[in-house]
Motif scaffolding. Structure first.
Motif, mmCIF file in Angstrom:
data_model
loop_
_atom_site.group_PDB
_atom_site.id
_atom_site.type_symbol
_atom_site.label_atom_id
_atom_site.label_comp_id
_atom_site.label_asym_id
_atom_site.label_seq_id
_atom_site.Cartn_x
_atom_site.Cartn_y
_atom_site.Cartn_z
ATOM 1 N N THR A 166 -0.354 7.463 -7.222
ATOM 2 C CA THR A 166 -0.599 7.015 -5.884
ATOM 3 C C THR A 166 -1.916 6.406 -5.705
ATOM 4 O OG1 THR A 166 -1.679 9.107 -4.916
ATOM 5 C CG2 THR A 166 0.760 8.732 -4.731
ATOM 6 N N VAL A 171 -2.772 8.856 3.552
ATOM 7 C CA VAL A 171 -1.462 9.044 2.651
ATOM 8 C C VAL A 171 -1.382 10.607 2.885
ATOM 9 C CG1 VAL A 171 -0.715 9.154 0.380
ATOM 10 C CG2 VAL A 171 -1.985 7.128 1.475
ATOM 11 N N CYS A 231 -4.557 12.549 2.071
ATOM 12 C CA CYS A 231 -5.343 12.215 1.124
ATOM 13 C C CYS A 231 -5.871 10.981 2.084
ATOM 14 C CB CYS A 231 -4.714 11.335 -0.070
ATOM 15 S SG CYS A 231 -3.511 12.412 -0.941
ATOM 16 N N ASP A 232 -6.909 10.233 1.482
ATOM 17 C CA ASP A 232 -7.499 9.102 2.003
ATOM 18 C C ASP A 232 -6.498 8.070 2.522
ATOM 19 O OD1 ASP A 232 -7.006 8.582 -0.727
ATOM 20 O OD2 ASP A 232 -8.593 6.919 -0.762
ATOM 21 N N ASP A 233 -6.842 7.198 3.429
ATOM 22 C CA ASP A 233 -6.003 6.138 4.118
ATOM 23 C C ASP A 233 -4.839 6.857 4.771
ATOM 24 O OD1 ASP A 233 -7.838 4.096 3.312
ATOM 25 O OD2 ASP A 233 -6.907 3.847 1.605
ATOM 26 N N THR A 242 -1.868 11.812 -7.888
ATOM 27 C CA THR A 242 -3.101 11.199 -7.392
ATOM 28 C C THR A 242 -3.261 9.913 -8.493
ATOM 29 O OG1 THR A 242 -4.332 12.664 -9.122
ATOM 30 C CG2 THR A 242 -4.456 13.274 -6.866
ATOM 31 N N ARG A 250 -4.521 7.915 -4.665
ATOM 32 C CA ARG A 250 -5.565 8.452 -3.754
ATOM 33 C C ARG A 250 -6.151 9.646 -4.100
ATOM 34 N NH1 ARG A 250 -5.529 4.120 -1.004
ATOM 35 N NH2 ARG A 250 -3.265 3.242 -0.681
ATOM 36 N N THR A 251 -6.902 10.048 -3.060
ATOM 37 C CA THR A 251 -7.647 11.418 -3.457
ATOM 38 C C THR A 251 -7.441 12.260 -2.353
ATOM 39 O OG1 THR A 251 -9.742 9.767 -3.966
ATOM 40 C CG2 THR A 251 -10.333 11.976 -3.365
ATOM 41 N N ASP A 288 1.023 -1.153 0.139
ATOM 42 C CA ASP A 288 -0.031 -0.069 -0.045
ATOM 43 C C ASP A 288 1.013 1.139 0.046
ATOM 44 O OD1 ASP A 288 -2.233 -1.448 0.244
ATOM 45 O OD2 ASP A 288 -2.160 -1.695 2.414
#
Length: 346
Positions: free
Chosen positions: A192, A228, A224-226, A189, A194-195, A141
């Motif tokens: 990765t 990140v 970002c989400d998670d 984005t 990611r948002t 991840d």
């Protein structure tokens, strides 16, 4: 499929080379009000017109490719969609109109044509190699990313028009954040997956080159989400050119610096060298791959929907960065692009 390029500067010349390397698509006409640029286009075999209206009265294009400065992007996007044409647009693709995007998003949503952002860095072979590493099972991840773009000054436009338009806020809509910033954001984005949720930015003018109306340096932190975090640095005030991209995952790392690729997977280190072409402003080989993708999207328009969200997210991050920089780097929460797109489609 034939099209017309709007604005014939350095980037447009690169587009022409890219089109001529791509089977099934070409450009036959150019719109440029500058006589010298119109003549430059004619010298390559293109028909040139001073206005968009003159071009559509004499040509029957399937698409337009907008290569003008940012302050005219929205106008030409609207004209192309009005006339039932597919539309490609150079970055920054979407610019806020009175701080909003709803008018243009509504027009795009009502059209049955493809709206395509010219996010050409996605098609750089060296960055495609980076993407392959990130998507490898052993990479795990994504945890973080760090991109740096160092330049010794802003790109100078053609002498026949306004060579320093990138430093004019009324034309460019900002400084390096509007110019190099979009490349960094959409690439981060994209690589990765990611948002962006929030952004913090500090910016300023460090080069002391007389262009004080816009920023030449910016440092962004993007949440970002998670959990990140992405760090982006862009500057026109460096003493040397350098392009650096790195991504860290739970099982590996990868970094691209100019023509060098270094990565770690499954406990093994790897290094290779590839021609990056980061210093070639025309990027003709990148454009050829991009136009092949555009042609695919016109044949499968359902695949184009994520591209609009990508364009809007990129612009929302840049808008948020400007708001943050104006308030000493405070964190600015970002409106989800999908919320605006849903509203525009109603």
């Amino acid at each position: 499929m034939n099209g017309a390029i709007i604005g014939y500067g350095t980037i447009a010349a690169g587009h022409v080379i890219g089109y001529r390397q791509t089977e099934g698509i070409d450009v036959t006409a150019v719109v440029d009000p500058t006589p010298a640029r119109a003549q430059a286009a004619r010298s390559t075999g293109l028909r040139a017109y001073a206005t968009y209206e003159e071009m559509v009265d004499n040509e029957n294009p399937d698409f337009i490719d907008i290569c003008t400065p940012p302050n005219s992007h929205a106008c030409y996007i609207e004209l192309g969609l009005r006339d039932g044409l597919h539309v490609l647009c150079e970055k920054p693709v979407l610019m806020p109109y009175e701080g909003r995007y709803d008018r243009l998003l509504g027009q795009i949503a009502a059209s049955n044509k493809v709206f395509y952002p010219c996010h050409n860095y996605k098609f750089a072979p060296i960055l495609a190699t980076m993407q392959q590493v990130v998507r490898s099972p052993g990479f795990g991840d994504v945890l973080s990313a760090r991109f740096r773009t160092l330049r010794q000054g802003h790109a100078v436009g053609v002498a026949d028009w306004n060579p320093h338009w990138r430093r004019d806020p009324l034309i460019a809509g900002g400084g390096i954040l509007r110019d190099h910033g979009p490349h960094s954001v959409y690439l981060a984005t994209h690589l990765t997956g990611r948002t962006p949720l929030a952004v913090s930015c500090l910016s300023g003018a460090m080069r002391h080159d007389g262009h004080t109306g816009t920023e030449d340096t910016a440092m962004l932190m993007i949440r970002c989400d998670d959990d990140v975090q992405i760090e982006l640095d862009v500057t026109w005030s460096a003493g040397y050119r350098n392009s650096y991209y790195s991504i860290t995952g739970t099982g590996g790392t990868v970094a691209v610096e100019n023509d060098d690729v270094r990565y770690s997977l499954d406990g093994r280190l790897h290094r290779t060298t590839l021609p990056s072409n980061f210093d070639d402003p025309q990027h003709s080989d990148w454009f050829a791959a991009m136009f092949t993708d555009f042609l695919t999207k016109t044949r499968h328009p359902e695949q184009a929907a994520p591209l609009l969200a990508d364009s809007l997210t990129t612009s929302l991050v840049i808008d948020g960065a400007y708001a943050s920089a104006a308030d000493n780097g405070r964190w600015v929460e970002l409106t989800p692009a999908q919320d605006l797109l849903i509203g525009a489609a109603r």
